[in-house]
Design a protein around this motif. Structure first.
Motif, PDB file in Angstrom:
ATOM      1  N   CYS A   1      11.045 -12.491  -1.312  1.00  0.00           N
ATOM      2  CA  CYS A   1      11.597 -12.259   0.151  1.00  0.00           C
ATOM      3  C   CYS A   1      12.979 -12.958   0.465  1.00  0.00           C
ATOM      4  CB  CYS A   1      10.996 -11.699   1.165  1.00  0.00           C
ATOM      5  SG  CYS A   1      11.490 -11.952   2.652  1.00  0.00           S
ATOM      6  N   GLY A   2      14.061 -13.363   0.203  1.00  0.00           N
ATOM      7  CA  GLY A   2      15.344 -13.442  -0.220  1.00  0.00           C
ATOM      8  C   GLY A   2      14.940 -14.602  -1.377  1.00  0.00           C
ATOM      9  N   ARG A   3      14.556 -15.885  -0.828  1.00  0.00           N
ATOM     10  CA  ARG A   3      14.391 -16.496  -2.279  1.00  0.00           C
ATOM     11  C   ARG A   3      12.608 -17.224  -1.950  1.00  0.00           C
ATOM     12  NH1 ARG A   3      18.432 -21.585  -2.108  1.00  0.00           N
ATOM     13  NH2 ARG A   3      18.006 -21.226   0.592  1.00  0.00           N
ATOM     14  N   TRP A   4      11.767 -16.693  -0.753  1.00  0.00           N
ATOM     15  CA  TRP A   4      10.768 -17.422  -0.345  1.00  0.00           C
ATOM     16  C   TRP A   4       9.702 -15.979  -1.679  1.00  0.00           C
ATOM     17  CZ3 TRP A   4       9.025 -21.465   1.589  1.00  0.00           C
ATOM     18  CH2 TRP A   4      10.411 -21.818   2.523  1.00  0.00           C
ATOM     19  N   SER A   5       8.335 -16.658  -2.317  1.00  0.00           N
ATOM     20  CA  SER A   5       8.099 -15.799  -3.316  1.00  0.00           C
ATOM     21  C   SER A   5       6.796 -15.878  -2.420  1.00  0.00           C
ATOM     22  CB  SER A   5       7.755 -16.660  -4.330  1.00  0.00           C
ATOM     23  OG  SER A   5       6.722 -16.078  -5.138  1.00  0.00           O
ATOM     24  N   ILE A   6       6.293 -15.114  -2.387  1.00  0.00           N
ATOM     25  CA  ILE A   6       4.395 -14.442  -2.002  1.00  0.00           C
ATOM     26  C   ILE A   6       3.645 -14.015  -3.615  1.00  0.00           C
ATOM     27  CG2 ILE A   6       3.549 -13.221  -0.363  1.00  0.00           C
ATOM     28  CD1 ILE A   6       5.852 -12.575   1.523  1.00  0.00           C
ATOM     29  N   ARG A   7       2.679 -14.522  -4.099  1.00  0.00           N
ATOM     30  CA  ARG A   7       1.586 -13.705  -4.489  1.00  0.00           C
ATOM     31  C   ARG A   7       0.091 -13.900  -4.298  1.00  0.00           C
ATOM     32  NH1 ARG A   7       4.657 -18.224  -7.498  1.00  0.00           N
ATOM     33  NH2 ARG A   7       6.186 -16.732  -9.385  1.00  0.00           N
ATOM     34  N   CYS A   8      -0.243 -12.735  -4.053  1.00  0.00           N
ATOM     35  CA  CYS A   8      -1.389 -11.862  -3.402  1.00  0.00           C
ATOM     36  C   CYS A   8      -2.574 -11.091  -4.405  1.00  0.00           C
ATOM     37  CB  CYS A   8      -1.609 -12.428  -1.493  1.00  0.00           C
ATOM     38  SG  CYS A   8      -1.154 -10.197  -2.271  1.00  0.00           S
ATOM     39  N   THR A   9      -3.263 -10.199  -4.343  1.00  0.00           N
ATOM     40  CA  THR A   9      -4.365 -10.095  -4.929  1.00  0.00           C
ATOM     41  C   THR A   9      -5.095  -8.997  -4.539  1.00  0.00           C
ATOM     42  OG1 THR A   9      -4.088 -11.147  -7.126  1.00  0.00           O
ATOM     43  CG2 THR A   9      -5.376  -9.205  -6.376  1.00  0.00           C
ATOM     44  N   ALA A  10      -5.117  -7.935  -3.635  1.00  0.00           N
ATOM     45  CA  ALA A  10      -5.843  -7.141  -3.050  1.00  0.00           C
ATOM     46  C   ALA A  10      -6.184  -5.871  -3.728  1.00  0.00           C
ATOM     47  CB  ALA A  10      -4.625  -6.322  -1.923  1.00  0.00           C
ATOM     48  N   ARG A  11      -7.724  -5.955  -3.615  1.00  0.00           N
ATOM     49  CA  ARG A  11      -8.599  -5.029  -4.723  1.00  0.00           C
ATOM     50  C   ARG A  11      -8.972  -3.725  -3.637  1.00  0.00           C
ATOM     51  NH1 ARG A  11     -10.466  -8.624  -9.663  1.00  0.00           N
ATOM     52  NH2 ARG A  11      -8.298  -9.644  -9.926  1.00  0.00           N
ATOM     53  N   PRO A  12      -8.594  -2.592  -2.829  1.00  0.00           N
ATOM     54  CA  PRO A  12      -9.436  -1.823  -1.985  1.00  0.00           C
ATOM     55  C   PRO A  12     -10.302  -1.030  -2.534  1.00  0.00           C
ATOM     56  CG  PRO A  12      -7.291  -1.508  -2.172  1.00  0.00           C
ATOM     57  CD  PRO A  12      -7.641  -2.455  -2.978  1.00  0.00           C
ATOM     58  N   ARG A  13     -10.699  -1.324  -3.532  1.00  0.00           N
ATOM     59  CA  ARG A  13     -11.899  -0.407  -4.571  1.00  0.00           C
ATOM     60  C   ARG A  13     -11.873   0.674  -4.412  1.00  0.00           C
ATOM     61  NH1 ARG A  13     -15.254  -3.940  -9.441  1.00  0.00           N
ATOM     62  NH2 ARG A  13     -12.646  -5.781  -8.613  1.00  0.00           N
ATOM     63  N   LEU A  14     -11.838   2.413  -4.173  1.00  0.00           N
ATOM     64  CA  LEU A  14     -12.343   3.078  -4.291  1.00  0.00           C
ATOM     65  C   LEU A  14     -13.399   3.727  -4.943  1.00  0.00           C
ATOM     66  CD1 LEU A  14      -9.034   5.712  -3.962  1.00  0.00           C
ATOM     67  CD2 LEU A  14     -10.854   4.796  -2.113  1.00  0.00           C
ATOM     68  N   PRO A  15     -15.118   4.433  -4.413  1.00  0.00           N
ATOM     69  CA  PRO A  15     -16.012   4.197  -5.163  1.00  0.00           C
ATOM     70  C   PRO A  15     -15.587   5.187  -6.473  1.00  0.00           C
ATOM     71  CG  PRO A  15     -16.675   5.067  -3.293  1.00  0.00           C
ATOM     72  CD  PRO A  15     -14.736   4.424  -3.079  1.00  0.00           C
ATOM     73  N   ALA A  16     -16.376   5.664  -7.760  1.00  0.00           N
ATOM     74  CA  ALA A  16     -16.169   6.452  -8.587  1.00  0.00           C
ATOM     75  C   ALA A  16     -17.238   8.114  -8.536  1.00  0.00           C
ATOM     76  CB  ALA A  16     -16.723   6.095  -9.605  1.00  0.00           C
ATOM     77  N   ARG A  17     -18.336   7.843  -6.817  1.00  0.00           N
ATOM     78  CA  ARG A  17     -18.804   8.480  -6.454  1.00  0.00           C
ATOM     79  C   ARG A  17     -18.590   8.903  -4.812  1.00  0.00           C
ATOM     80  NH1 ARG A  17     -25.356   8.725  -5.517  1.00  0.00           N
ATOM     81  NH2 ARG A  17     -25.632  10.625  -4.262  1.00  0.00           N
ATOM     82  N   VAL A  18     -17.851  10.136  -4.819  1.00  0.00           N
ATOM     83  CA  VAL A  18     -16.933  10.822  -3.554  1.00  0.00           C
ATOM     84  C   VAL A  18     -18.352  11.061  -2.673  1.00  0.00           C
ATOM     85  CG1 VAL A  18     -16.131  12.468  -2.728  1.00  0.00           C
ATOM     86  CG2 VAL A  18     -15.493  11.954  -4.971  1.00  0.00           C
ATOM     87  N   PRO A  19     -18.223  10.751  -0.846  1.00  0.00           N
ATOM     88  CA  PRO A  19     -18.793  11.082  -0.126  1.00  0.00           C
ATOM     89  C   PRO A  19     -19.148  12.702  -0.420  1.00  0.00           C
ATOM     90  CG  PRO A  19     -17.675   8.646   0.195  1.00  0.00           C
ATOM     91  CD  PRO A  19     -17.125   9.488  -0.719  1.00  0.00           C
ATOM     92  N   ASP A  20     -19.759  12.895   0.467  1.00  0.00           N
ATOM     93  CA  ASP A  20     -20.085  14.617   1.134  1.00  0.00           C
ATOM     94  C   ASP A  20     -19.207  14.745   2.522  1.00  0.00           C
ATOM     95  OD1 ASP A  20     -21.576  15.521  -1.049  1.00  0.00           O
ATOM     96  OD2 ASP A  20     -23.591  14.758   0.111  1.00  0.00           O
ATOM     97  N   GLY A  21     -18.733  15.563   2.959  1.00  0.00           N
ATOM     98  CA  GLY A  21     -18.034  15.711   4.005  1.00  0.00           C
ATOM     99  C   GLY A  21     -16.198  15.429   3.831  1.00  0.00           C
ATOM    100  N   TRP A  22     -15.535  16.406   4.429  1.00  0.00           N
ATOM    101  CA  TRP A  22     -14.143  14.998   4.116  1.00  0.00           C
ATOM    102  C   TRP A  22     -13.879  14.133   4.703  1.00  0.00           C
ATOM    103  CZ3 TRP A  22     -11.225  15.790   9.126  1.00  0.00           C
ATOM    104  CH2 TRP A  22     -11.214  16.011  10.139  1.00  0.00           C
ATOM    105  N   GLN A  23     -14.379  14.212   6.582  1.00  0.00           N
ATOM    106  CA  GLN A  23     -14.186  13.155   7.317  1.00  0.00           C
ATOM    107  C   GLN A  23     -14.711  11.552   6.958  1.00  0.00           C
ATOM    108  OE1 GLN A  23     -16.578  14.850  11.133  1.00  0.00           O
ATOM    109  NE2 GLN A  23     -14.223  15.409  12.137  1.00  0.00           N
ATOM    110  N   LYS A  24     -15.768  11.602   6.088  1.00  0.00           N
ATOM    111  CA  LYS A  24     -16.475  10.702   4.983  1.00  0.00           C
ATOM    112  C   LYS A  24     -15.706  10.272   4.364  1.00  0.00           C
ATOM    113  CE  LYS A  24     -21.657  11.699   6.649  1.00  0.00           C
ATOM    114  NZ  LYS A  24     -22.856  11.264   5.636  1.00  0.00           N
ATOM    115  N   ARG A  25     -15.542  11.184   3.755  1.00  0.00           N
ATOM    116  CA  ARG A  25     -14.454  10.804   2.446  1.00  0.00           C
ATOM    117  C   ARG A  25     -12.637   9.530   3.181  1.00  0.00           C
ATOM    118  NH1 ARG A  25     -14.578  16.356  -0.839  1.00  0.00           N
ATOM    119  NH2 ARG A  25     -16.195  16.864  -0.948  1.00  0.00           N
TER     120      ARG A  25
END
Length: 205
Positions: free
Chosen positions: A39-63
């Motif tokens: 951002c300009g000459r400033w550098s930002i480094r991070c790692t974010a890992r919001p993992r979606l599960p392989a198994r899908v919950p029942d019901g659209w609201q829960k998903r």
């Protein structure tokens, strides 16, 4: 955790660095989203890992709830993220769109037209990000004052009490001894209202 590095003194960014404008832009990151930005000459480094599960919950609201909770969790860990990229400019990377696909698939049984589905999906992201935009200012306020929210309110109680006669409805609410409000309770309250609104929309559409 993000690190801000010193300006690069006129040197051009590394070839593999990202501009903040190239961060995932519509929804918080999909699984295994490493990002490096400048951002300009400033550098930002991070790692974010919001993992979606392989198994899908029942019901659209829960998903949908699962996705929004994952997004909120990422913002809680990386408070700068809410203001890092535009809401309405989706990133082309598949991982960056993982939550978009997840939420739209959950809505697919509600029989919404495409424009309504798109607006509903982006509105959910806006809810999470709008609330998350307060995380960094709140953390900074605690750091600058050395006081928690409760301690700060206690310090200002006398001054606030002088203003209450002009605001009788607010004064009546604040007299309740069971009040409990912070960004997490606002997320929980808003999450339920978002899902309620979607259900009502599906019934009337």
């Amino acid at each position: 955790m993000c690190r801000r590095l010193s300006p690069a003194s006129g040197r051009s960014p590394r070839r593999d660095a990202f501009s903040l404008r190239r961060l995932p832009r519509l929804f918080p990151e999909g699984p295994r989203w490493p990002c490096t930005g400048t951002c300009g000459r400033w550098s930002i480094r991070c790692t974010a890992r919001p993992r979606l599960p392989a198994r899908v919950p029942d019901g659209w609201q829960k998903r949908i709830e699962l996705s929004l909770r994952l997004q909120w969790g990422v913002h809680r860990r990386h408070s700068w993220l809410a203001c890092a990229y535009p809401l309405t400019r989706p990133h082309r990377g598949a991982n960056g769109l993982a939550h978009t696909e997840w939420i739209m698939r959950a809505m697919s049984g509600l029989r919404l037209d495409p424009n309504t589905m798109l607006h509903a999906t982006v509105s959910l992201a806006a809810f999470v990000r709008g609330l998350a935009a307060n995380l960094e200012p709140e953390a900074r306020a605690v750091q600058n004052t050395g006081m928690s929210d409760d301690e700060w309110m206690a310090m200002r109680e006398a001054a606030l009490n002088k203003l209450m006669p002009a605001h009788p409805t607010l004064a009546a609410v604040l007299r309740d001894q069971h009040l409990d409000l912070d960004l997490d309770t606002l997320f929980e309250f808003g999450l339920r209202r978002q899902l309620d609104a979607l259900e009502a929309l599906a019934r009337t559409d």
